[in-house]
Design a protein around this motif. Sequence first.
Motif, short mmCIF file in Angstrom:
data_model
loop_
_atom_site.label_atom_id
_atom_site.label_comp_id
_atom_site.label_asym_id
_atom_site.label_seq_id
_atom_site.Cartn_x
_atom_site.Cartn_y
_atom_site.Cartn_z
N VAL A 1 0.86 -1.19 0.00
CA VAL A 1 0.00 0.00 0.00
C VAL A 1 0.89 1.24 0.00
N ALA A 2 1.87 1.26 0.90
CA ALA A 2 2.79 2.39 0.97
C ALA A 2 3.65 2.49 -0.28
N HIS A 3 4.08 1.35 -0.79
CA HIS A 3 4.92 1.34 -2.00
C HIS A 3 4.19 1.96 -3.18
N TYR A 4 2.95 1.55 -3.42
CA TYR A 4 2.19 2.09 -4.54
C TYR A 4 1.85 3.56 -4.35
N ALA A 5 1.86 4.02 -3.10
CA ALA A 5 1.58 5.43 -2.83
C ALA A 5 2.84 6.28 -2.93
N GLY A 6 3.96 5.67 -3.33
CA GLY A 6 5.21 6.41 -3.49
C GLY A 6 5.89 6.72 -2.17
N ARG A 7 5.75 5.80 -1.21
CA ARG A 7 6.37 5.98 0.11
C ARG A 7 7.32 4.82 0.40
N PRO A 8 8.46 4.77 -0.27
CA PRO A 8 9.36 3.62 -0.11
C PRO A 8 9.91 3.45 1.29
N GLN A 9 10.14 4.55 2.01
CA GLN A 9 10.68 4.41 3.37
C GLN A 9 9.65 3.77 4.29
N GLN A 10 8.40 4.21 4.18
CA GLN A 10 7.35 3.62 4.99
C GLN A 10 7.14 2.16 4.61
N GLU B 1 10.59 -4.70 6.48
CA GLU B 1 11.86 -5.22 6.98
C GLU B 1 11.70 -6.21 8.13
N PRO B 2 10.84 -5.95 9.13
CA PRO B 2 10.70 -6.95 10.20
C PRO B 2 10.15 -8.29 9.70
N LEU B 3 9.50 -8.28 8.55
CA LEU B 3 8.89 -9.50 8.04
C LEU B 3 9.89 -10.39 7.32
N THR B 4 11.10 -9.87 7.06
CA THR B 4 12.11 -10.67 6.36
C THR B 4 12.53 -11.89 7.18
N SER B 5 12.27 -11.87 8.47
CA SER B 5 12.61 -13.01 9.32
C SER B 5 11.47 -14.02 9.42
N ASP B 6 10.33 -13.71 8.82
CA ASP B 6 9.21 -14.65 8.83
C ASP B 6 9.53 -15.83 7.92
N GLU B 7 9.42 -17.04 8.44
CA GLU B 7 9.83 -18.23 7.69
C GLU B 7 9.06 -18.37 6.37
N TYR B 8 7.75 -18.23 6.43
CA TYR B 8 6.94 -18.41 5.22
C TYR B 8 7.25 -17.34 4.18
N LEU B 9 7.29 -16.08 4.59
CA LEU B 9 7.53 -14.99 3.65
C LEU B 9 8.95 -15.02 3.09
N SER B 10 9.92 -15.32 3.93
CA SER B 10 11.30 -15.36 3.45
C SER B 10 11.50 -16.48 2.43
N LYS C 1 14.75 -2.36 -3.48
CA LYS C 1 15.26 -1.59 -4.62
C LYS C 1 14.58 -0.23 -4.72
N ALA C 2 13.29 -0.18 -4.41
CA ALA C 2 12.58 1.09 -4.45
C ALA C 2 13.14 2.05 -3.41
N LEU C 3 13.48 1.53 -2.24
CA LEU C 3 14.08 2.37 -1.20
C LEU C 3 15.46 2.85 -1.62
N GLU C 4 16.26 1.97 -2.19
CA GLU C 4 17.60 2.36 -2.65
C GLU C 4 17.52 3.42 -3.74
N ALA C 5 16.55 3.29 -4.65
CA ALA C 5 16.39 4.28 -5.71
C ALA C 5 15.99 5.63 -5.13
N GLU C 6 15.15 5.61 -4.11
CA GLU C 6 14.74 6.86 -3.45
C GLU C 6 15.93 7.52 -2.77
N ARG C 7 16.74 6.72 -2.09
CA ARG C 7 17.91 7.27 -1.41
C ARG C 7 18.93 7.81 -2.39
N ALA C 8 19.04 7.18 -3.55
CA ALA C 8 20.00 7.64 -4.56
C ALA C 8 19.62 9.02 -5.09
#
Length: 331
Positions: free
Chosen positions: A267-276, A282-291, A303-310
Amino acid sequence: MSNLARLYPLLDDVRLPDDMPYSQVSKWEQGFLYLLGRHHLTGKGRLVELGSGGGGSTYALALGLKESPVFDERTGRLHAYDFFRVGKGTFATEKFFTSGAKPEDGNSFLEDFQARLEPFLPFLEIHAGDIWQTSDPDDHSPIEFLHVDIAKTQRVFRCVAERFLPRLEPGAVVLHQDFASPRLPWLHHSTGALLPYIELAGPPVRSTLAFEVVRPVPEEVWRRIAEDAYTVDEKLELISAVQERVDLDHTGGVPFRPVLELAKAFVAHYAGRPQQAWKIAEPLTSDEYLSRTRKDHFEQLRKALEAERAKTPRPSAVIRFRRLVRKAIRR
């Protein structure tokens, strides 16, 4: 208890033909479609499948209807919508062709679909092409059953929301086949908006969430869903409301609460809010199923966050720029 809950105990006993058409939905979802057609649907309202693909889901539902004691093949109709071709934007696979590969002289698998569904063609109405072109904006006839397996983009979901959802009346059944797809958050927050007016059938059947409309839905709710008129914060709250109601799927294999949390990130990504988006993801990267199953989702958000930071100047560069400006002003 939902009227549909009585179908769950029957799932283990469903035996579908061995030569069922290829499908991207699981045997459990096909079994649930069969049970709906056999034991629940009447055909008095429109029966609509959005995204029929190679015909596996259509076949299961149609077989149930054919064996139903109340469905009348002379008057009832099952409407099947799809591009019925492979190519960019169709989300179809070459496995939908009988040969398993696209022929050299075309990209349409419509004839293959018709051949597979031949026993049901007398009550099957096929709508081939872009849903914006094949659906009628002036058709307001009530829909008894709506299987949504086509809303892979916001553009297509808008068509679904404008031309099909408002035709649902109390008693109508809806299946969202892609409910385990975090990249399609419009399915999740729209369901959240409908919670006061629907009753969930039970736990999702693998990736499919089923519900029944039990109260009239105000036109304003349909309008806001179709126009995507909810703020980011409202969408996140609506998805949270769904998380309170949906946990594991009926087999225990799909943990929907973290799946829906990742949908919030999109939802945040499509709204142009990569940081949010990344803060949620990020906390979900440790979830077994999602990872294990959604690595590409995390990579997309990262990648969207890195592009925003760049695009954002580093603090040191900003400081140097300000010093140069001050020197220029002093001169």
